[in-house]
Design a protein around this motif. Structure first.
Motif, mmCIF file in Angstrom:
data_model
loop_
_atom_site.group_PDB
_atom_site.id
_atom_site.type_symbol
_atom_site.label_atom_id
_atom_site.label_comp_id
_atom_site.label_asym_id
_atom_site.label_seq_id
_atom_site.Cartn_x
_atom_site.Cartn_y
_atom_site.Cartn_z
ATOM 1 N N ASN A 29 0.789 -1.225 0.000
ATOM 2 C CA ASN A 29 0.000 0.000 0.000
ATOM 3 C C ASN A 29 0.826 1.281 0.000
ATOM 4 O O ASN A 29 0.316 2.330 -0.397
ATOM 5 C CB ASN A 29 -0.938 0.013 1.213
ATOM 6 C CG ASN A 29 -2.053 -1.004 1.097
ATOM 7 O OD1 ASN A 29 -3.000 -0.822 0.355
ATOM 8 N ND2 ASN A 29 -1.931 -2.101 1.834
ATOM 9 N N ILE A 30 2.077 1.202 0.420
ATOM 10 C CA ILE A 30 2.908 2.408 0.509
ATOM 11 C C ILE A 30 4.237 2.222 -0.214
ATOM 12 O O ILE A 30 4.536 2.910 -1.193
ATOM 13 C CB ILE A 30 3.161 2.794 1.985
ATOM 14 C CG1 ILE A 30 1.845 3.162 2.671
ATOM 15 C CG2 ILE A 30 4.135 3.966 2.063
ATOM 16 C CD1 ILE A 30 1.980 3.424 4.166
ATOM 17 N N VAL A 89 1.273 6.378 -4.922
ATOM 18 C CA VAL A 89 1.429 7.350 -3.835
ATOM 19 C C VAL A 89 2.856 7.889 -3.745
ATOM 20 O O VAL A 89 3.192 8.592 -2.794
ATOM 21 C CB VAL A 89 1.017 6.738 -2.476
ATOM 22 C CG1 VAL A 89 -0.431 6.293 -2.503
ATOM 23 C CG2 VAL A 89 1.925 5.584 -2.072
ATOM 24 N N HIS A 90 3.689 7.570 -4.737
ATOM 25 C CA HIS A 90 5.064 8.065 -4.744
ATOM 26 C C HIS A 90 5.086 9.450 -5.387
ATOM 27 O O HIS A 90 5.429 9.622 -6.556
ATOM 28 C CB HIS A 90 5.981 7.087 -5.473
ATOM 29 C CG HIS A 90 6.141 5.793 -4.754
ATOM 30 N ND1 HIS A 90 6.871 4.732 -5.257
ATOM 31 C CD2 HIS A 90 5.660 5.361 -3.550
ATOM 32 C CE1 HIS A 90 6.827 3.731 -4.398
ATOM 33 N NE2 HIS A 90 6.105 4.082 -3.371
ATOM 34 N N LEU A 91 4.735 10.434 -4.594
ATOM 35 C CA LEU A 91 4.580 11.819 -5.059
ATOM 36 C C LEU A 91 5.953 12.477 -5.165
ATOM 37 O O LEU A 91 6.660 12.618 -4.167
ATOM 38 C CB LEU A 91 3.690 12.577 -4.074
ATOM 39 C CG LEU A 91 3.181 13.953 -4.474
ATOM 40 C CD1 LEU A 91 2.220 13.838 -5.646
ATOM 41 C CD2 LEU A 91 2.482 14.618 -3.295
ATOM 42 N N ASP A 92 6.321 12.895 -6.386
ATOM 43 C CA ASP A 92 7.633 13.515 -6.578
ATOM 44 C C ASP A 92 7.552 15.020 -6.761
ATOM 45 O O ASP A 92 8.571 15.706 -6.767
ATOM 46 C CB ASP A 92 8.356 12.883 -7.772
ATOM 47 C CG ASP A 92 7.512 12.921 -9.045
ATOM 48 O OD1 ASP A 92 6.396 13.480 -9.019
ATOM 49 O OD2 ASP A 92 7.969 12.367 -10.065
ATOM 50 N N VAL A 102 -3.269 11.237 -7.738
ATOM 51 C CA VAL A 102 -3.180 10.375 -6.557
ATOM 52 C C VAL A 102 -4.571 10.057 -6.026
ATOM 53 O O VAL A 102 -4.899 8.902 -5.715
ATOM 54 C CB VAL A 102 -2.333 11.049 -5.460
ATOM 55 C CG1 VAL A 102 -2.444 10.275 -4.144
ATOM 56 C CG2 VAL A 102 -0.881 11.150 -5.896
ATOM 57 N N MET A 103 -5.424 11.060 -5.937
ATOM 58 C CA MET A 103 -6.750 10.881 -5.346
ATOM 59 C C MET A 103 -7.677 10.062 -6.239
ATOM 60 O O MET A 103 -8.614 9.427 -5.745
ATOM 61 C CB MET A 103 -7.379 12.242 -5.054
ATOM 62 C CG MET A 103 -6.623 13.059 -4.019
ATOM 63 S SD MET A 103 -7.348 14.690 -3.725
ATOM 64 C CE MET A 103 -8.881 14.234 -2.912
#
Length: 626
Positions: free
Chosen positions: A39-40, A46-49, A59-60
């Motif tokens: 999940n992570i 969810v790997h926000l750069d 992402v949402m």
């Protein structure tokens, strides 16, 4: 209540919440565990750069493995990834602690309004409410919710549920005083939507509100029409909910045979949940860290009312507790409310949905009810014993100190992956997950597949071997044992035979279904596993496991590309097409790849199967209309 009194209450509540947060600090920096990885850590969504509107919107809107309605926690995971410059466990756990602090603060406010509504004097409510909130916050059962990064989906949902209940309570108290309470009701609805954006079981808010009405509020209002509307509205909602449950939910989820990926049927799961709920109550009432092993894959399902014999007594105990709460709704409303909240919070997770049998984080909201019920009984006991204020305060401090000490002790075991894994194997020696976790820690410490530290590699092998013996129905430990012994250079046919024999006989739970992918993963990483034994294991897996199309296709590609055996991959691709949506473009894409590999015969077979699936779908409406 005067401004000075309110100010003192706020300061006390803030101090309480901060203290609660501090007790979890020994668990930092910690490591990611179990469901944190899919999940992570491995979830590229969810790997926000970079921080901009388009990226946040992506992402949402991306479906997540953990659930379709968990938008807010998912967004926070992405922000933590960006803030930490990668998946830093300390960053995620620090955010979880902050959420826990905010929830404790909100809970103190809710408890004060509740105590005042129940007739508790204001001077007593201003210290009793923070004490109850602190008891909830520093219970050692909370450690695996707060320090388990992915369970933010649970803790964030609890935060919004507490705020929603507080808003509902204030709105209803306004109606009892002759005001409309409209603003509070609108705020309740908004907070409920936010809670639903965290986790699906937040749908239970109406059940929590009904528990409030049955005990403390009693559907009262200054306007008789509002009282009538509340009574009729809740009666209609209860009947509608019961009808949906019996005529929609049960038929959809009920299965007399073993559930896919589980080793129990729906009926067996329901029987087992009586024992599980009693286990939770034991952990709540006797909150010793040794009662909380984190992993519960060792728990055996109930096969009948007396298999094991504790099943029937557990059912009787729970029924007695509910019956007592119902009878005491008027005399001990806070006790009854607490019991109703506890059981309501477990209604989804302890019902017909084929979830795992037990997880500690399922008590995160339910513990609010337990604290209320126990607190109410302790107050009654102090009245019976005619304890003075000083004696009551001393007893309260001693109980809170005991809870806090247990929490610090348990949080300390979460400080790193090795200490958590060691503790887990000690507390749950029959847990395959605990043993594989400890083995993996030693393996990583040894340098992974480079195995630079032979001493730690030997330790990993010894641990995997112990886990193989301790959990005879599990495949993960023997699978990793094969990898480790191959790296050390002393793999034997006996090791493979034991794994193959287990693969043919053990229940194909989700953990066991994933076990052969340990072999495929390490083969891709360069570990020279026996090709024929690996193909044999995958063939058995295909015959026995219930796998999703993505997994089927992934293993098929592994066999075709990594093992260079396209013929052996065909059964996997055929099963993928049969399990996927009929109009999925996968067959045509795979056909093109097979032609590039010089296998037009296999490509034609795959394409024909894909066309046949599409044809069946297009013919279905015409066949139905004839």
């Amino acid at each position: 209540m005067s401004i000075a009194t309110t100010g003192r209450f706020l300061l006390l509540s803030l101090a309480t919440a901060l203290l609660a947060g501090l007790l979890f600090m020994p668990g930092l920096p910690g490591d990611f565990v179990f469901d944190d990885f899919p999940n992570i850590v491995l979830n590229e969504a969810v790997h926000l750069d970079r921080l901009d509107a388009d990226t946040l919107a992506r992402v949402m809107s991306t479906p997540q493995l953990s659930g379709l309605m968990r938008v807010l926690p998912t967004l926070s995971f992405a922000l933590d990834y960006w803030r930490g410059g990668g998946p830093d466990p300390a960053v995620y756990k620090a955010t979880n602690i902050l959420i826990h602090v905010l929830t404790t603060l909100a809970l103190a406010g809710f408890f004060r309004s509740l105590l005042l509504g129940a007739g508790i004097p204001a001077t007593k409510a201003q210290w009793l409410a923070p004490a109850l909130a602190l008891a909830w916050a520093i219970h050692p059962l909370q450690v695996s919710s707060v320090l388990y990064a992915v369970q933010r989906i649970q803790t964030m949902g609890t935060l919004f549920l507490v705020l929603a209940l507080w808003a509902y309570l204030k709105a209803r108290q306004a109606q009892m005083e002759g005001r409309t309470g409209r603003t509070g009701m609108l705020l309740t609805g908004l907070l409920w939507v936010m809670a639903m954006g965290c986790k699906e079981d937040s749908v239970l808010l109406p059940a929590y509100a009904l528990a409030l009405e049955l005990t403390v509020l009693r559907f009262a209002a200054a306007d008789a029409r509002v009282t009538k509307l509340l009574r009729h509205g809740y009666l209609f909602a209860a009947l509608a909910g019961a009808s949906a449950y019996f005529f929609l939910v049960i038929p959809h989820y009920w299965q007399w045979e073993t559930l896919p990926g589980r080793d129990f049927s729906t009926w067996e799961r329901l029987l087992t949940q009586a024992r599980v709920l009693c286990l939770y109550l034991w952990q709540i009432l006797v909150p010793l860290p040794r009662h909380m092993p984190f992993y519960y894959d060792w728990l055996q399902p109930s096969r009948g009312l007396l298999q094991p014999w504790t099943t029937l007594p557990a059912i009787i105990l729970l029924a007695t507790l509910l019956g007592a709460a119902w009878r005491l709704c008027t005399r001990l409303p806070l006790f009854s409310l607490g019991v109703f909240l506890f059981f309501s919070a477990h209604f989804i997770a302890s019902n017909v949905v084929g979830l795992e049998l037990a997880f500690e984080h399922r008590n995160h909201f339910a513990l609010i009810g337990a604290v209320l019920a126990v607190g109410s009984l302790l107050v009654q006991l102090s009245l019976r014993l005619r304890l003075g204020t000083a004696a009551q305060a001393t007893a309260c401090v001693v109980l809170l100190a005991a809870l806090g000490s247990a929490t610090v002790l348990r949080a300390n075991s979460w400080a790193n992956g090795l200490s958590l894994a060691r503790t887990s194997t000690e507390l749950a020696p029959g847990s395959a997950r605990a043993w594989i976790s400890l083995c993996a820690v030693y393996f990583e410490s040894a340098g992974g597949r480079s195995a630079k530290d032979k001493r730690l590699l030997d330790k990993a092998i010894a641990t995997c071997s112990a886990g193989t013996d301790a959990a005879p129905d599990s495949l993960n430990n023997p699978a990793l044992l094969i990898v480790l012994k191959t790296l050390r250079g002393n793999i034997t046919q006996q090791d493979w035979d034991r794994f193959q024999q287990r693969l043919q006989t053990v229940p194909m739970t989700r953990d066991n279904s994933r076990a052969p992918t340990i072999l495929t993963h390490h083969t891709r990483e360069g570990v020279a596993l026996d090709k024929q034994e690996l193909l044999k294991a995958l063939d058995t897996l295909l015959q026995r496991a219930h796998l999703q199309p993505f997994t089927l296709a992934s293993i098929g590609y592994f066999i075709m590309n990594d093992l260079t055996e396209p013929d052996a991959a065909m059964p996997w691709f055929v099963r993928t097409i049969e399990a996927a949506h009929p109009v999925d473009p996968f067959p045509m894409q795979l056909g093109a790849e097979l032609r590039e590999k010089g296998r037009p015969d296999l490509a034609e077979r795959i394409e024909q199967l894909g066309l046949a699936r599409r044809s069946m779908t297009s013919d279905a409406p015409r066949a139905g209309g004839q």
